[in-house]
Write a protein that holds these residues in place. Structure first.
Motif, PDB file in Angstrom:
ATOM      1  N   SER A 362       2.173   5.499   5.814  1.00  0.00           N
ATOM      2  CA  SER A 362       0.945   5.712   6.205  1.00  0.00           C
ATOM      3  C   SER A 362       0.543   6.815   5.251  1.00  0.00           C
ATOM      4  O   SER A 362      -0.646   7.184   5.082  1.00  0.00           O
ATOM      5  N   THR A 363       0.896   7.828   4.767  1.00  0.00           N
ATOM      6  CA  THR A 363       1.257   9.156   3.567  1.00  0.00           C
ATOM      7  C   THR A 363       1.720   8.832   2.407  1.00  0.00           C
ATOM      8  O   THR A 363       0.878   8.922   1.287  1.00  0.00           O
ATOM      9  N   LEU A 364       2.266   7.884   2.734  1.00  0.00           N
ATOM     10  CA  LEU A 364       3.407   7.184   1.078  1.00  0.00           C
ATOM     11  C   LEU A 364       1.803   6.958   0.455  1.00  0.00           C
ATOM     12  O   LEU A 364       1.757   6.948  -0.869  1.00  0.00           O
ATOM     13  N   VAL A 365       1.548   5.909   0.835  1.00  0.00           N
ATOM     14  CA  VAL A 365       0.806   5.254  -0.061  1.00  0.00           C
ATOM     15  C   VAL A 365      -0.742   5.321  -0.985  1.00  0.00           C
ATOM     16  O   VAL A 365      -0.924   5.826  -2.285  1.00  0.00           O
ATOM     17  N   PRO A 366      -1.047   6.716   0.272  1.00  0.00           N
ATOM     18  CA  PRO A 366      -2.175   7.043  -0.316  1.00  0.00           C
ATOM     19  C   PRO A 366      -1.991   8.531  -1.534  1.00  0.00           C
ATOM     20  O   PRO A 366      -2.960   9.078  -2.490  1.00  0.00           O
ATOM     21  N   LEU A 367      -1.119   9.666  -1.446  1.00  0.00           N
ATOM     22  CA  LEU A 367      -0.405  10.157  -1.883  1.00  0.00           C
ATOM     23  C   LEU A 367       0.588  10.209  -3.213  1.00  0.00           C
ATOM     24  O   LEU A 367       0.106  10.423  -4.350  1.00  0.00           O
ATOM     25  N   ALA A 368       0.947   8.392  -3.114  1.00  0.00           N
ATOM     26  CA  ALA A 368       1.365   8.016  -4.279  1.00  0.00           C
ATOM     27  C   ALA A 368       0.842   7.648  -5.214  1.00  0.00           C
ATOM     28  O   ALA A 368       0.082   6.804  -7.096  1.00  0.00           O
ATOM     29  N   LEU A 369      -1.194   6.933  -4.955  1.00  0.00           N
ATOM     30  CA  LEU A 369      -1.889   6.101  -5.674  1.00  0.00           C
ATOM     31  C   LEU A 369      -2.891   7.024  -6.317  1.00  0.00           C
ATOM     32  O   LEU A 369      -3.105   7.431  -6.690  1.00  0.00           O
ATOM     33  N   HIS A 370      -2.274   8.766  -5.189  1.00  0.00           N
ATOM     34  CA  HIS A 370      -3.514   9.718  -6.257  1.00  0.00           C
ATOM     35  C   HIS A 370      -3.271  10.479  -7.389  1.00  0.00           C
ATOM     36  O   HIS A 370      -4.008  10.798  -7.778  1.00  0.00           O
ATOM     37  N   PHE A 371      -1.522  10.287  -6.776  1.00  0.00           N
ATOM     38  CA  PHE A 371      -0.135  10.856  -7.407  1.00  0.00           C
ATOM     39  C   PHE A 371      -1.022   9.944  -8.937  1.00  0.00           C
ATOM     40  O   PHE A 371      -0.430  10.898  -9.949  1.00  0.00           O
ATOM     41  N   GLY A 372      -0.040   8.783  -8.891  1.00  0.00           N
ATOM     42  CA  GLY A 372      -0.531   7.799  -9.876  1.00  0.00           C
ATOM     43  C   GLY A 372      -1.650   8.267 -10.988  1.00  0.00           C
ATOM     44  O   GLY A 372      -1.199   7.031 -12.235  1.00  0.00           O
ATOM     45  N   GLU A 373      -2.916   7.860 -10.210  1.00  0.00           N
ATOM     46  CA  GLU A 373      -3.990   7.825 -10.607  1.00  0.00           C
ATOM     47  C   GLU A 373      -4.301   9.279 -12.181  1.00  0.00           C
ATOM     48  O   GLU A 373      -4.660   9.051 -12.558  1.00  0.00           O
ATOM     49  N   VAL A 380      -2.036   3.715 -11.978  1.00  0.00           N
ATOM     50  CA  VAL A 380      -2.722   2.963 -10.706  1.00  0.00           C
ATOM     51  C   VAL A 380      -3.549   2.574 -12.233  1.00  0.00           C
ATOM     52  O   VAL A 380      -4.225   3.123 -12.818  1.00  0.00           O
ATOM     53  N   LYS A 381      -4.089   1.283 -12.258  1.00  0.00           N
ATOM     54  CA  LYS A 381      -5.507   0.637 -12.724  1.00  0.00           C
ATOM     55  C   LYS A 381      -6.262   1.632 -12.273  1.00  0.00           C
ATOM     56  O   LYS A 381      -7.163   1.602 -13.930  1.00  0.00           O
ATOM     57  N   THR A 382      -7.154   1.817 -11.435  1.00  0.00           N
ATOM     58  CA  THR A 382      -8.351   3.044 -11.732  1.00  0.00           C
ATOM     59  C   THR A 382      -7.940   3.939 -12.665  1.00  0.00           C
ATOM     60  O   THR A 382      -9.414   4.558 -13.443  1.00  0.00           O
ATOM     61  N   SER A 383      -7.008   4.559 -12.743  1.00  0.00           N
ATOM     62  CA  SER A 383      -7.153   5.742 -14.103  1.00  0.00           C
ATOM     63  C   SER A 383      -7.623   4.868 -15.155  1.00  0.00           C
ATOM     64  O   SER A 383      -8.224   5.841 -16.292  1.00  0.00           O
ATOM     65  N   LEU A 384      -7.624   3.806 -15.736  1.00  0.00           N
ATOM     66  CA  LEU A 384      -8.073   3.363 -17.451  1.00  0.00           C
ATOM     67  C   LEU A 384      -9.524   3.924 -17.062  1.00  0.00           C
ATOM     68  O   LEU A 384     -10.338   4.240 -18.218  1.00  0.00           O
ATOM     69  N   GLU A 385     -10.675   3.929 -16.110  1.00  0.00           N
ATOM     70  CA  GLU A 385     -11.549   4.847 -15.965  1.00  0.00           C
ATOM     71  C   GLU A 385     -12.214   5.772 -16.587  1.00  0.00           C
ATOM     72  O   GLU A 385     -13.431   6.249 -17.546  1.00  0.00           O
ATOM     73  N   HIS A 386     -11.155   6.601 -15.798  1.00  0.00           N
ATOM     74  CA  HIS A 386     -11.101   7.550 -17.116  1.00  0.00           C
ATOM     75  C   HIS A 386     -10.602   8.141 -17.527  1.00  0.00           C
ATOM     76  O   HIS A 386     -10.745   9.376 -18.083  1.00  0.00           O
TER      77      HIS A 386
END
Length: 462
Positions: A362-373, A380-386
């Protein structure tokens, strides 16, 4: 490697599973007791007038194979409530994983396995772990140190893997299982010296440049600047850290040299041999990189003359694409196809024996998405907009100069996932047993490929 002191994966797994079973039994007993206590304390007032009790705080621990500032910052942000979708009652603590290392990869891996085994026995296994490239990902994925994530992912309605770039997801797959989440990647780029291009009146590398463009530029940059009859400025140089022949092989084959999903190795395929032959011809035939016995067989012997010298073009790993000193970065030149080998740099995972894998997930996924972005080369795909529209203060790592942005976007759009490039051990072995022997003229391409093929098959299947 001395097997007398090495902890086998089977021995480690046996201890891990026993520890995990004991922890689960203890956890189940604790849950029953808590339920009974809650029932005794049930309020007698009407339900609507009773405020909902807050969940008890859960402190999870995260250990790192190599402690690093960016992940420590992510831990701080999580605890400040700045990481989306983390359960409100979760607090994350950095848990040091103590192990001794002599600098040798195998002894370090043994030490890490032993340290985790000791944690299993003591009931103090970290809830999460971050492993870096130096751990060697193929070893990690086949070591039984990690819990596969698929049983959680399959029941996760948010489909977290869809939020990562598919190239990075492929790199955390091993024999049909997802072993971790990719939190940072890197890739090969062509680093060049702009002043040498300017002095030779050559246009600098651009998006879409080809092998022919590359070879022509390297030929012009290869010069005897002192006039003594000896080349002292090379157009291209062997990289001490990156298998710079790999892009040519992947451009011919369209795939990596190895596949951890199937165990296949394809270095001796005709297409792979064509790519390797192209690289070998750069020194042996075209003489745009140093070739022959003067190249030291020991890696430091190529670090000094190439990394620090006036070599026009190097293929290197883009760890920090904006921090390359006097060199600029460009995409790897395209052959029959474009693209660059993509390699894992960090993964976040759940270790075997973790006390509550579901809570860890439950913590792994949001942490990985946050760090990976937010990583320099994000997962993480949403990094493209940034990257394409910079402006978020929370994504300053993705702020690039225009030419750097072009290289980053080219990598993210065209990268070819490579298990081989993601392996510290494989890169080290191939440097000493394929790259340098070829550059010294000691073996043919076919001989080098056959020897490497046999070793690779042994390494990934042992």
């Amino acid at each position: 490697m001395t097997t007398a002191k090495r902890l086998t994966r089977r021995e480690w797994l046996g201890g891990a599973l026993l520890g995990a079973q004991l922890l689960l039994l203890a956890a189940c007993g604790g849950d029953d007791e808590d339920d009974t206590q809650e029932a005794r304390a049930a309020p007698t007032a009407p339900q609507g007038s009773v405020p909902q009790p807050s969940k008890e705080k859960e402190v999870l621990t995260l250990a790192m194979f190599r402690r690093q500032g960016p992940m420590l910052e992510a831990i701080r942000q999580l605890n400040e409530g700045r990481v989306a979708d983390v359960p409100a009652n979760i607090e994350l603590q950095d848990a040091e994983l103590t192990f001794s290392s002599t600098g040798n990869l195998e002894t370090t891996q043994d030490a890490v396995a032993a340290a985790l085994s000791a944690r299993v026995s003591a009931g103090t296994v970290p809830d999460l772990m971050v492993f870096a490239w130096l751990a060697d990902f193929p070893w990690l994925f086949k070591s039984n140190l990690l819990q596969p994530l698929d049983r959680f992912i399959q029941n996760d309605a948010n489909q977290p893997l869809e939020q990562f770039f598919p190239q990075s997801v492929k790199l955390v797959r091993f024999q049909g299982q997802t072993m971790a989440l990719p939190t940072r990647v890197t890739a090969g780029v062509a680093q060049y010296l702009p002043d040498l291009f300017s002095q030779a009146n050559i246009a600098p590398p651009q998006l879409g440049w080809t092998r022919d463009d590359f070879a022509a530029a390297a030929k012009q940059l290869t010069q005897d600047t002192s006039g003594d009859g000896t080349v002292d400025q090379w157009g291209f140089g062997v990289s001490h850290f990156y298998a710079d022949w790999l892009p040519f092989v992947m451009h011919e084959t369209g795939r990596d040299v190895i596949d951890l999903e199937t165990g296949a190795v394809n270095l001796t395929d005709p297409a792979a041999l064509r790519g390797l032959q192209y690289w070998d011809d750069l020194g042996r035939v075209h003489k745009i990189m140093r070739y022959g016995q003067e190249i030291s067989s020991h890696p430091p012997g190529i670090r000094r003359p190439y990394r620090a010298s006036r070599t026009g073009i190097l293929f290197q790993t883009a760890f920090e694409i904006s921090s390359t000193g006097d060199r600029e970065s460009a995409p790897i030149p395209a052959g029959p196809m474009a693209g660059t080998p993509l390699m894992l740099f960090d993964v976040t995972a759940i270790p075997a024996g973790a006390r509550d894998p579901g809570l860890s997930y439950s913590t792994l996924v949001p942490l990985a998405l946050h760090f990976g972005e937010r990583s320099r080369l994000p997962t993480v795909k949403t990094s493209l907009e940034h990257i394409t529209t910079p402006g978020s203060r929370d994504h300053l790592n993705l702020l690039f100069l225009e030419h750097q942005r072009e290289v980053i976007l080219d990598i993210l759009n065209n990268a070819l996932p490579s298990y081989m490039a993601s392996s510290n051990a494989i890169n080290s072995w191939l440097l000493s047993n394929l790259t340098l022997p070829l550059a010294r003229g000691e073996v043919t391409v076919e001989q080098a490929a056959r020897q490497a093929q046999n070793w690779l098959q042994s390494y990934i299947s042992e």
